[in-house]
Design a protein around this motif. Structure first.
Motif, PDB file in Angstrom:
ATOM      1  N   UNK C  73      41.088  31.823  36.578  1.00 14.75           N
ATOM      2  CA  UNK C  73      39.774  31.989  37.220  1.00 14.75           C
ATOM      3  C   UNK C  73      39.223  30.650  37.708  1.00 14.75           C
ATOM      4  N   UNK C 166      38.033  30.512  48.174  1.00 12.40           N
ATOM      5  CA  UNK C 166      39.408  30.529  48.674  1.00 12.40           C
ATOM      6  C   UNK C 166      40.378  30.660  47.504  1.00 12.40           C
ATOM      7  N   UNK C 167      40.077  29.918  46.440  1.00 11.31           N
ATOM      8  CA  UNK C 167      40.969  29.942  45.275  1.00 11.31           C
ATOM      9  C   UNK C 167      40.979  31.314  44.615  1.00 11.31           C
ATOM     10  N   UNK C 168      39.829  31.989  44.628  1.00 11.02           N
ATOM     11  CA  UNK C 168      39.724  33.275  43.947  1.00 11.02           C
ATOM     12  C   UNK C 168      40.332  34.399  44.776  1.00 11.02           C
ATOM     13  N   UNK C 169      40.231  34.281  46.076  1.00 14.92           N
ATOM     14  CA  UNK C 169      40.659  35.369  46.963  1.00 14.92           C
ATOM     15  C   UNK C 169      42.161  35.531  46.897  1.00 14.92           C
ATOM     16  N   UNK C 170      42.614  36.767  46.773  1.00 14.76           N
ATOM     17  CA  UNK C 170      44.060  36.981  46.714  1.00 14.76           C
ATOM     18  C   UNK C 170      44.713  36.624  48.045  1.00 14.76           C
ATOM     19  N   UNK C 171      43.909  36.543  49.097  1.00 15.65           N
ATOM     20  CA  UNK C 171      44.441  36.197  50.413  1.00 15.65           C
ATOM     21  C   UNK C 171      44.112  34.766  50.817  1.00 15.65           C
ATOM     22  N   UNK C 214      39.904  38.545  55.071  1.00 19.31           N
ATOM     23  CA  UNK C 214      39.076  39.111  54.005  1.00 19.31           C
ATOM     24  C   UNK C 214      39.435  40.575  53.820  1.00 19.31           C
ATOM     25  N   UNK C 215      39.795  40.957  52.603  1.00 24.06           N
ATOM     26  CA  UNK C 215      40.024  42.382  52.365  1.00 24.06           C
ATOM     27  C   UNK C 215      38.935  42.949  51.461  1.00 24.06           C
ATOM     28  N   UNK C 216      37.812  42.278  51.446  1.00 23.05           N
ATOM     29  CA  UNK C 216      36.614  42.799  50.774  1.00 23.05           C
ATOM     30  C   UNK C 216      36.800  43.146  49.302  1.00 23.05           C
ATOM     31  N   UNK C 217      37.594  42.331  48.597  1.00 25.28           N
ATOM     32  CA  UNK C 217      37.743  42.611  47.163  1.00 25.28           C
ATOM     33  C   UNK C 217      36.504  42.152  46.402  1.00 25.28           C
ATOM     34  N   UNK C 219      36.110  39.191  45.100  1.00 22.93           N
ATOM     35  CA  UNK C 219      36.420  38.171  44.092  1.00 22.93           C
ATOM     36  C   UNK C 219      35.729  36.849  44.424  1.00 22.93           C
ATOM     37  N   UNK C 222      32.161  36.938  43.307  1.00 12.28           N
ATOM     38  CA  UNK C 222      32.085  37.006  41.846  1.00 12.28           C
ATOM     39  C   UNK C 222      32.389  35.657  41.212  1.00 12.28           C
ATOM     40  N   UNK C 223      33.255  34.867  41.836  1.00 11.03           N
ATOM     41  CA  UNK C 223      33.611  33.568  41.260  1.00 11.03           C
ATOM     42  C   UNK C 223      32.778  32.423  41.820  1.00 11.03           C
ATOM     43  N   UNK C 230      28.242  38.820  49.389  1.00 14.25           N
ATOM     44  CA  UNK C 230      29.182  39.374  50.364  1.00 14.25           C
ATOM     45  C   UNK C 230      28.478  39.793  51.659  1.00 14.25           C
TER      46      UNK C 230
END
Lengths: 640, 226, 250
Positions: C73, C166-171, C214-217, C219, C222-223, C230
């Motif tokens: 995280x 950027x670090x949190x985003x899976x993309x 962005x796939x709108x997760x 994350x 949240x981080x 958002x």
């Protein structure tokens, strides 16, 4: 040497206007023929770099951080003063000028401070135009709040992040000029020496912090906006990277250092929790509006906040309220700080280290209710809980003073030029506007005034008299400076001693804090001087610096900065020793009133002490610039 | 590149493709479930056969159906494009990963989508292909002879493993829809303090109700056939 | 407290890195996470080993310099704070803690936990400003701005540019960062003059830097240590599409 402050003649309120007319201008077409170096990209540096680039000069800007947006101006919480009089409460340029002079305990130049007050109004206009989201009222106009040392509401703010928002404004202006190609930005690059040709500042030598490459940069003028030197104390509210190296190395090349002993110690910081502590966190001064400061009457070292709740009223000493019945907990910063030190020196400090006092909100919560207190201080309480683990709604906070700001700095004239022609110092890096004590919300004002509205005019006067010729970086002066820097780094890496850089830095910090901190005396200062010399000698024999020059090496970066702190620390002590009066942030125990309050000696010390470097092993030479007060009457402060 | 293709090729442009095709497919699902629910009317498949026959012959529906296929293909191709871009953007992965800050389905839309693609292939082969190109027995409704699609469906749903496959796949579709519905609106920038909570609530309900109704069909038909 | 640390060590951008294990003991729960690493670095320095390099500066949660992924995280297990504000009382004695740098192609590792976030600066340089020169600006109270709008712009402006999104985003998408700046300047009337060009240029630069989509997760938000919402991303999408359709920039 006679210091010429170049203060223009005439009435106070006409000086700047007249001066702007009288100084020389550089023709718009010729501006592109001049190169200017700006070191540091905080409020002063970024605003100067952007404004000068807009005028057409070619700028090279430098910062040691990974981005100009990270400079420590970003951490300022409270706000920025400006004499807008939007609140219709009697504010004026003269009142802001007067408050600043008085707050500085009459140790600053009238002309500089008046100019600061004049341009303060332009700063707000500029920042709003850039999109800085200042707090607003429901009608859509700007909101103001009041701040220490003033009886009007003139402070503009953006919640608790005013410094951040102002810096991002200046950073955006800088970014625009980088995109325009008028500013060449060098981040993660540290200035390590000043290059002089024919007695004038003509460039700098830097180290690329990633590759370790030592490089030369040539220009027609050099601006230092590198901030203050509070980290001499090891623990301060400054950022970890804040350092004095650029200013100090310029000092060693001939720039005078003015009033180095003027340091501001902020009373409401979170206390040190142990030896591991790396920096101190400031809590807004506004807490003293509702919090009551106390310690137990009988010393109880190790007393925790949760145990304190059970201590009955009669065993508590609300020392500020007893000693200063009219101001109580709201005495100025220096008075509050000093008294906290006194009670701790008596052995009545609390917490694990015994270096803390309580700031208690129990009565305020009882009186106003938890909701009211939470609305005022909620974010501060949360921050406190985050750091200490204690909940200030239930137990008293613990606070202790910490080094926060340095009023001293490179000596500059009215044009912000140092004693080296072509070298300028802006913002906290210079000494000019705050005298012996800075008022809240004035640091941001000064940084931006210097960068946006002073240097763009005054630098033209110098450049107009400078030929266009560029000095190539293979000039012998550059070669010599590069060799100097390389040899310092080589030396540091080759010692391979036993003690780490941090260990030395902590030792220096202890000496400075104990003898050149909130309360100073001749005996202690003399001792400090000896101690610092000893530490410095040992440093150059026994420091351990890991790694090589040709890489990202934070151990080497720190080592070169601490080497300079070890010299600057001694000069601070020298200055504190020679100034045997008390004024502002500088309290000499020998000079106090019968009630134990600071006592100025205006007849003897109404001057700026500008120190000239004479070699590390020689005593620095004191030059005096007399301060003239034609518009204010000097009075002694009283808070009883 | 023209401004138009530049826009469509930008990160946001690609996402808008996903969003618009996704919204179309959501609309399609709504029509699809409404029609298919007729399978549950206990009339021996009469209503369903009329409906299916109309769908198969009406020229407007034929155009929409082609569009639907096209959108599914665009949705798939663009998801591959985006996934590749996204994987390249990460580069080296993390040794430790934590899912604490987002929902599992939102992070695994690609995996869910892949399962849905497999489902689609099976589904189309089993019904659409057979209806279109296979041998479908006929029945007479109101004097006219029409293909008895109901019989094909009824036969398929008499096998328990088909039913289980459908139910599992519909759960996957529910997961995909649950994120996709509100995400499509977010991507289009349709965000508003008043309406977004409503969109989110509708999306959450939709992603449960529609797959549930779909799942009812094989389950009920299987039970009736017991 | 005694802890096992598994830390990403990488000599420089061109060298392969690996996770290395270190033990630290006698850690006080009052220490900040970075002070705990200071302790480790003092031990390493004493032994003549290269200390762990990590970015840090203000240590009060505002400069945006510190950047570590702790147990998967960004900025560690607590919400709405930066790594420097994380304290060891959030961990238990005997814990094993994994510490990694921000991972994104657009943020190449410089050394150990230090990454290059110059991409963010270049995005701002592409248009994250209002083009006004110093001087000649109207009086600050000339344009009244509704408090609600000013407050909303402020919420967006609180971004510290740390890159946790950027670090949190899976993309490894930078949409939260870009959208925060676009929102701040799109909300304020001062920003309207360059509104369309700004968003077009900033998005183009974002794409050029190689960030993901962005796939709108959610994350990122949240981080985010400053809890940037958002809603900013929705506004960015809206601004971008509107600008592309209506601006005259080809």
């Amino acid at each position: 040497m006679i210091l010429d402050s170049k203060i223009p003649g005439g009435a106070l309120e006409e000086k700047w206007e007249k001066h702007k007319f009288n100084i020389k201008l550089v023709n718009p077409a010729n501006k592109r023929k001049y190169d200017i170096i700006v070191v540091g990209t905080g409020l002063a540096g970024a605003s100067a770099a952007a404004s000068l680039a807009e005028l057409g000069y070619n700028i090279k800007a430098f910062c040691f951080q990974d981005s100009p947006r990270r400079a420590h101006s970003i951490a300022a919480q409270g706000g920025i003063n400006a004499a807008k009089n939007y609140q219709n409460d009697g504010d004026s340029i003269f009142r802001l000028f007067y408050d600043t002079i008085k707050g500085g305990d009459y140790r600053s130049r009238e002309a500089n401070v008046h100019r600061l007050a004049e341009v303060s109004v332009n700063i707000i206009d500029q920042c709003v135009a850039q999109g800085v989201p200042f707090a607003r009222e429901y009608g859509g106009l700007l909101d103001n709040r009041s701040f220490g040392g003033a009886q009007v509401s003139r402070t503009f703010y953006a919640r608790g992040q005013t410094g951040q928002q102002l810096l991002l404004g200046a950073y955006s202006a800088l970014s625009r000029q980088i995109a325009n190609g008028k500013v060449e930005m060098h981040s993660r690059t540290e200035m390590l020496d000043l290059v002089m040709v024919d007695g004038k500042a003509r460039g700098i030598v830097t180290r690329n912090l990633i590759t370790g490459k030592i490089e030369s940069h040539s220009a027609h003028a050099v601006i230092l906006a590198t901030g203050g030197y509070g980290n001499v104390f090891y623990l301060s509210t400054n950022a970890m990277g804040s350092n004095a190296t650029a200013a100090w190395r310029a000092h060693k090349k001939g720039a005078f250092f003015a009033n180095p002993c003027y340091t501001q110690i902020h009373p409401t910081c979170i206390p040190v929790s142990g030896d591991h502590q790396s920096k101190l966190t400031l809590m807004s001064e506004s807490l003293r509006n509702d919090g009551r400061v106390w310690v137990p009457k009988e010393g109880r070292k190790g007393l925790t906040a949760s145990e304190a709740v059970a201590i009955p009223e009669e065993e508590r000493d609300y020392y500020l309220e007893t000693k200063y019945p009219s101001f109580g907990n709201l005495v100025p910063r220096d008075v509050a700080s000093r008294n906290a030190k006194y009670v701790c020196d008596e052995g009545r400090g609390v917490g694990a280290t015994g270096l803390a006092v309580f700031l208690d909100f129990a009565d305020a919560i009882k009186r106003d209710g938890k909701d009211v207190i939470s609305a005022k201080y909620g974010n501060l309480f949360d921050m406190y809980k985050q750091i200490t683990g204690d909940n200030p709604y239930e137990v008293p906070m613990m606070i202790y003073p910490a080094v926060h700001y340095t009023m001293g700095g490179l000596w500059v004239d009215y044009n912000l030029m140092t004693s080296i022609p072509g070298l300028y110092a802006l913002g906290e890096c210079n000494f000019s506007d705050h005298g012996a004590n800075r008022l809240g919300a004035s640091a941001l004002m000064q940084g931006l005034a210097d960068g946006y509205f002073v240097i763009p005019y005054t630098i033209g006067d110098y450049l107009a008299q400078t030929p266009y010729d560029k000095i190539p970086t293979d000039h012998e002066a550059f070669k010599a400076a590069e060799e100097n820097v390389k040899s310092i780094n080589r030396k540091l890496l080759s010692i391979k001693g036993e003690k780490t850089v941090d260990e030395f830095h902590k030792e220096l910090g202890h000496v400075m804090w104990d003898y050149c901190g909130m309360s100073r005396n001749a005996e202690g200062l003399k001792k400090a001087k000896e101690e610092i010399k000893k530490i410095r000698e040992e440093y150059w024999q026994n420091v351990k610096v890991i790694g090589a020059n040709e890489e990202l090496n934070m151990s080497l970066e720190k080592a070169s900065r601490v080497a300079d702190f070890l010299e600057l620390g001694e000069l601070m002590v020298d200055d504190a020793l020679h100034r045997s009066e008390s004024c502002g942030g500088h309290f000499r125990e020998e000079s106090q009133t019968e009630e134990g309050e600071a006592k100025r000696k205006d007849n003897e010390f109404s001057y700026v002490a500008a120190w000239e470097y004479k070699g590390t092993d020689n005593e620095s030479e004191l030059n005096k610039e007399a301060l003239q007060f034609e518009n204010v009457k000097l009075t002694q402060r009283s808070y009883k | 590149m023209s401004w138009f293709s530049k826009t469509l090729n930008s990160t946001i442009g690609r996402k808008i493709f996903m969003s618009l095709t996704g919204i179309f497919l959501i609309l399609f699902l709504t029509v699809h479930v409404a029609g298919n629910l007729q399978l549950l009317i206990p009339d021996g498949g009469k209503a369903f056969n009329i409906y299916a026959h109309t769908m198969g012959t009406n020229p407007f529906i034929q155009v929409v159906s082609k569009l639907n296929f096209a959108f599914i293909i665009v949705h798939i191709i663009w998801s591959i494009l985006l996934t590749r871009q996204n994987m390249a953007a990460r580069g080296v992965g993390y040794a430790a990963s934590s899912g604490a800050s987002s929902k599992w389905n939102s992070r695994n839309m690609g995996a869910l989508g892949t399962v849905i693609l497999i489902f689609l292939i099976v589904h189309l082969r089993k019904f659409w292909y057979v209806f279109k190109f296979g041998e479908v027995p006929t029945t007479t409704i109101d004097g006219a002879e029409v293909p008895n699609y109901f019989l094909v469906v009824n036969e398929a749903y008499s096998y328990w493993y088909y039913v289980v496959f459908y139910v599992v796949c519909l759960i996957v579709i529910a997961g995909h829809l649950n994120h996709g519905f509100q995400s499509a609106f977010q991507t289009l920038g349709l965000n508003h303090k008043k309406y977004t909570p409503f969109i989110k609530a509708v999306g959450a309900l939709y992603s449960i109700i529609v797959p549930l109704l779909f799942a009812l069909i094989p389950v009920m038909m299987f039970l009736r056939n017991l | 407290m005694n802890l096992t640390l598994k830390i990403w060590r990488q000599q420089d951008a061109n060298t392969k890195g690996e996770m290395k294990t270190y033990e630290v003991s006698d850690i006080s729960p009052d220490m900040s996470f970075l002070e705990m690493l200071d302790v480790l670095n003092e031990i390493l320095s004493k032994k003549g080993e290269d200390p762990v390099h990590f970015d840090h500066d203000c240590r009060e949660g505002i400069c945006g310099m510190c950047s570590m992924v702790i147990n998967g995280r960004p900025h560690g297990p607590k919400q709405a704070i930066t790594t420097c504000q994380l304290h060891m009382r959030s961990f238990k004695d005997g814990d094993t803690i994994l510490i990694e740098p921000w991972r994104a192609t657009a943020f190449p590792v410089v050394k150990d936990l230090v990454v290059d976030r110059g991409a963010f600066d270049r995005i701002i340089q592409a248009g994250g400003y209002i083009s006004v020169n110093t001087g000649g600006t109207p009086d600050a109270n000339e344009i009244p701005i509704p408090k609600k709008v000013a407050d909303e712009a402020f919420d967006s402006a609180t971004c510290i540019g740390c890159g946790a999104c950027v670090a949190a985003c899976k993309n490894a998408s930078a949409m939260l960062f870009v959208s925060a700046k676009v929102s701040q300047l799109a909300l304020l009337p001062q920003g309207h003059v360059e509104r369309k060009t700004r968003v077009e240029k900033m998005v183009a630069q974002m794409d050029e830097e190689g960030f993901g989509a962005c796939t709108n997760t959610g994350a990122c938000s949240a981080e985010c240590p400053k809890e940037i919402s958002l809603e900013n991303i929705a506004r960015l999408n809206r601004e971008y599409v509107g600008a592309r359709l209506s601006s005259e920039n080809i």
